[in-house]
Design a protein around this motif. Structure first.
Motif, short mmCIF file in Angstrom:
data_model
loop_
_atom_site.label_atom_id
_atom_site.label_comp_id
_atom_site.label_asym_id
_atom_site.label_seq_id
_atom_site.Cartn_x
_atom_site.Cartn_y
_atom_site.Cartn_z
N ILE A 7 -4.15 -10.37 -9.99
CA ILE A 7 -4.66 -9.81 -8.74
C ILE A 7 -3.66 -8.79 -8.20
O ILE A 7 -2.52 -9.13 -7.88
CB ILE A 7 -4.92 -10.91 -7.68
N LEU A 8 -4.09 -7.54 -8.12
CA LEU A 8 -3.20 -6.48 -7.63
C LEU A 8 -3.39 -6.20 -6.15
O LEU A 8 -2.43 -5.86 -5.45
CB LEU A 8 -3.42 -5.18 -8.43
N CYS A 9 -4.62 -6.25 -5.66
CA CYS A 9 -4.86 -6.00 -4.22
C CYS A 9 -5.69 -7.15 -3.66
O CYS A 9 -6.72 -7.53 -4.23
CB CYS A 9 -5.65 -4.71 -4.00
N ASN A 18 8.40 -7.75 -2.42
CA ASN A 18 8.21 -6.29 -2.47
C ASN A 18 6.80 -5.86 -2.87
O ASN A 18 6.54 -4.68 -3.03
CB ASN A 18 9.23 -5.64 -3.40
N ALA A 19 5.92 -6.82 -3.02
CA ALA A 19 4.51 -6.47 -3.19
C ALA A 19 3.88 -6.51 -1.80
O ALA A 19 4.45 -7.06 -0.86
CB ALA A 19 3.84 -7.46 -4.13
N ILE A 20 2.71 -5.91 -1.63
CA ILE A 20 2.10 -5.85 -0.30
C ILE A 20 0.61 -6.23 -0.34
O ILE A 20 -0.04 -6.13 -1.37
CB ILE A 20 2.28 -4.45 0.37
N ALA A 21 0.13 -6.64 0.83
CA ALA A 21 -1.27 -7.06 0.96
C ALA A 21 -2.04 -6.05 1.82
O ALA A 21 -1.46 -5.30 2.60
CB ALA A 21 -1.34 -8.45 1.58
N GLU A 22 -3.35 -6.05 1.67
CA GLU A 22 -4.22 -5.22 2.51
C GLU A 22 -5.62 -5.82 2.44
O GLU A 22 -5.91 -6.62 1.55
CB GLU A 22 -4.28 -3.77 1.99
N HIS A 23 -6.51 -5.41 3.34
CA HIS A 23 -7.89 -5.87 3.24
C HIS A 23 -8.54 -5.10 2.08
O HIS A 23 -9.05 -3.99 2.26
CB HIS A 23 -8.67 -5.64 4.54
N ILE A 46 -2.25 -0.42 -4.18
CA ILE A 46 -2.49 -0.50 -5.63
C ILE A 46 -1.33 0.04 -6.46
O ILE A 46 -0.91 -0.59 -7.44
CB ILE A 46 -3.85 0.17 -6.02
N ILE A 47 -0.79 1.18 -6.08
CA ILE A 47 0.29 1.77 -6.89
C ILE A 47 1.56 0.93 -6.79
O ILE A 47 2.18 0.57 -7.80
CB ILE A 47 0.56 3.24 -6.44
N ASN A 48 1.91 0.59 -5.56
CA ASN A 48 3.10 -0.24 -5.34
C ASN A 48 2.99 -1.56 -6.13
O ASN A 48 3.93 -1.96 -6.82
CB ASN A 48 3.23 -0.55 -3.84
N ASN A 49 1.84 -2.22 -6.01
CA ASN A 49 1.71 -3.54 -6.63
C ASN A 49 1.59 -3.46 -8.16
O ASN A 49 2.10 -4.33 -8.86
CB ASN A 49 0.51 -4.29 -6.04
N ALA A 50 0.95 -2.42 -8.66
CA ALA A 50 0.89 -2.26 -10.12
C ALA A 50 2.31 -2.10 -10.67
O ALA A 50 2.66 -2.69 -11.70
CB ALA A 50 0.03 -1.05 -10.49
N PHE A 267 -5.95 -20.72 -4.45
CA PHE A 267 -5.90 -19.52 -3.63
C PHE A 267 -5.71 -18.34 -4.57
O PHE A 267 -4.89 -18.40 -5.49
CB PHE A 267 -4.74 -19.60 -2.63
N CYS A 268 -6.46 -17.28 -4.35
CA CYS A 268 -6.46 -16.16 -5.30
C CYS A 268 -6.04 -14.90 -4.56
O CYS A 268 -6.89 -14.18 -4.02
CB CYS A 268 -7.86 -16.05 -5.91
N ASN A 269 -4.74 -14.69 -4.50
CA ASN A 269 -4.19 -13.62 -3.67
C ASN A 269 -3.34 -12.67 -4.51
O ASN A 269 -3.28 -12.83 -5.73
CB ASN A 269 -3.36 -14.24 -2.54
N VAL A 270 -2.68 -11.71 -3.87
CA VAL A 270 -1.86 -10.73 -4.59
C VAL A 270 -0.88 -11.49 -5.51
O VAL A 270 -0.15 -12.38 -5.04
CB VAL A 270 -1.08 -9.82 -3.61
#
Ligand SMILES: [Fe+2]
Ligand SMILES: [Fe+2]
Length: 276
Positions: A7-9, A18-23, A46-50, A267-270
């Motif tokens: 899960i990336l986003c 250092n990864a981030i979340a968003e709606h 997406i770019i940061n988390n990839a 739970f299925c999150n970043v």
């Protein structure tokens, strides 16, 4: 291992500093037929988390979009910056202009970039409205027949014509269905078609009734309590080994699912990884 999904986003994150979340929602998929990206999030993560999870966006074979909403399509342009010439699988209504109206305020809900800009960046759109196999064993649902009595289309999503607002039934809502030796793997986008309609259709089209895993936006957190409870009652009747709550499920409904499915729930999150 047949499939690895990362899960990336997603709306939440835990213990990855250092990864981030968003709606939003996006899944990086590694398969024996190549790597794919299912949805692209809102565009802010997406770019940061990839990069954080070391998923190379330049090595994807295709991008698959669940539906036109910006929280699933907003990162497409940025992904194309890395991916270059790439097949983009989606419903032909991808570019429709849709809106929500809340407290008298209208908000645009559609994809934020126009087709020309995306094509100039390398997008090669492949549109489908019916059940379509992308590579062996990996299918895109097409429009999902809406048959249950308790799953209703969103009532606050609108298109516009000369007469004013008309309801957007979001028929472009699609689900990724994978047929594996361990059973079906179902990756939901936002489940605007209804999670039970989606499961029924996946079983009908594949002939497989054992669900190894189902995860993604269930839409159960944004519908009426009555509709939610009826959907959850129906969910109990399926042969589901793993169920992951994400995105439009919300925390309260995720807790409800945890109570019912216990060790089968996650739970299925970043950063969550699902290996099949
Ligand atoms: Fe949506
Ligand atoms: Fe969504």
């Amino acid at each position: 291992m047949e499939i690895k999904a990362t899960i990336l986003c997603e709306n939440y994150i835990f213990a990855y500093s250092n990864a981030i979340a968003e709606h939003g929602w996006s899944v990086y998929l590694e398969t024996k037929h190549g790597n794919f990206l299912f949805d692209t999030g809102e565009g802010g993560t997406i770019i940061n988390n990839a990069q954080f999870f070391k998923k190379d966006l330049s090595k994807i074979k295709g991008i698959i979009l669940s539906h036109h909403h910006h929280d699933h399509t907003g990162g497409l342009l940025q992904v194309l910056n890395y991916a270059g010439k790439t097949k983009v699988y989606s419903h032909p209504e991808l570019f429709k202009k849709s809106y929500s109206v809340r407290n008298g305020i209208e908000r645009y809900l559609g994809i934020p970039h126009c087709r020309e800009i995306l094509e100039n960046k390398g997008a090669e759109f492949i549109f489908n409205t019916t059940f379509t196999e992308i590579v062996p064993g990996i299918m895109l649902s097409g429009e999902v027949p809406r048959k249950t009595s308790f799953e209703r289309s969103d009532t606050n999503k609108w298109l516009k014509d000369e007469s004013g607002y008309i309801q957007d039934l979001i028929m472009d809502d699609q689900t990724l269905i994978m047929s594996t030796k361990k059973g079906l793997v179902i990756i939901l986008g936002c489940s605007h078609s209804g999670i039970i309609n989606i499961i029924n259709y996946a079983i009908e089209r594949t002939g497989q009734s054992h669900i190894h895993s189902i995860f993604g936006g269930t839409h159960l957190g944004v519908i009426s309590k009555e509709a939610k409870n009826r959907s959850i009652e129906a969910l109990k009747r399926y042969n589901i080994e793993n169920i992951g709550a994400s995105h439009c499920t919300g925390l309260e409904t995720a807790m409800q699912l945890l109570e019912i499915f216990r060790e089968r729930f996650f739970f299925c999150n970043v950063g969550t990884v699902i290996e099949v």
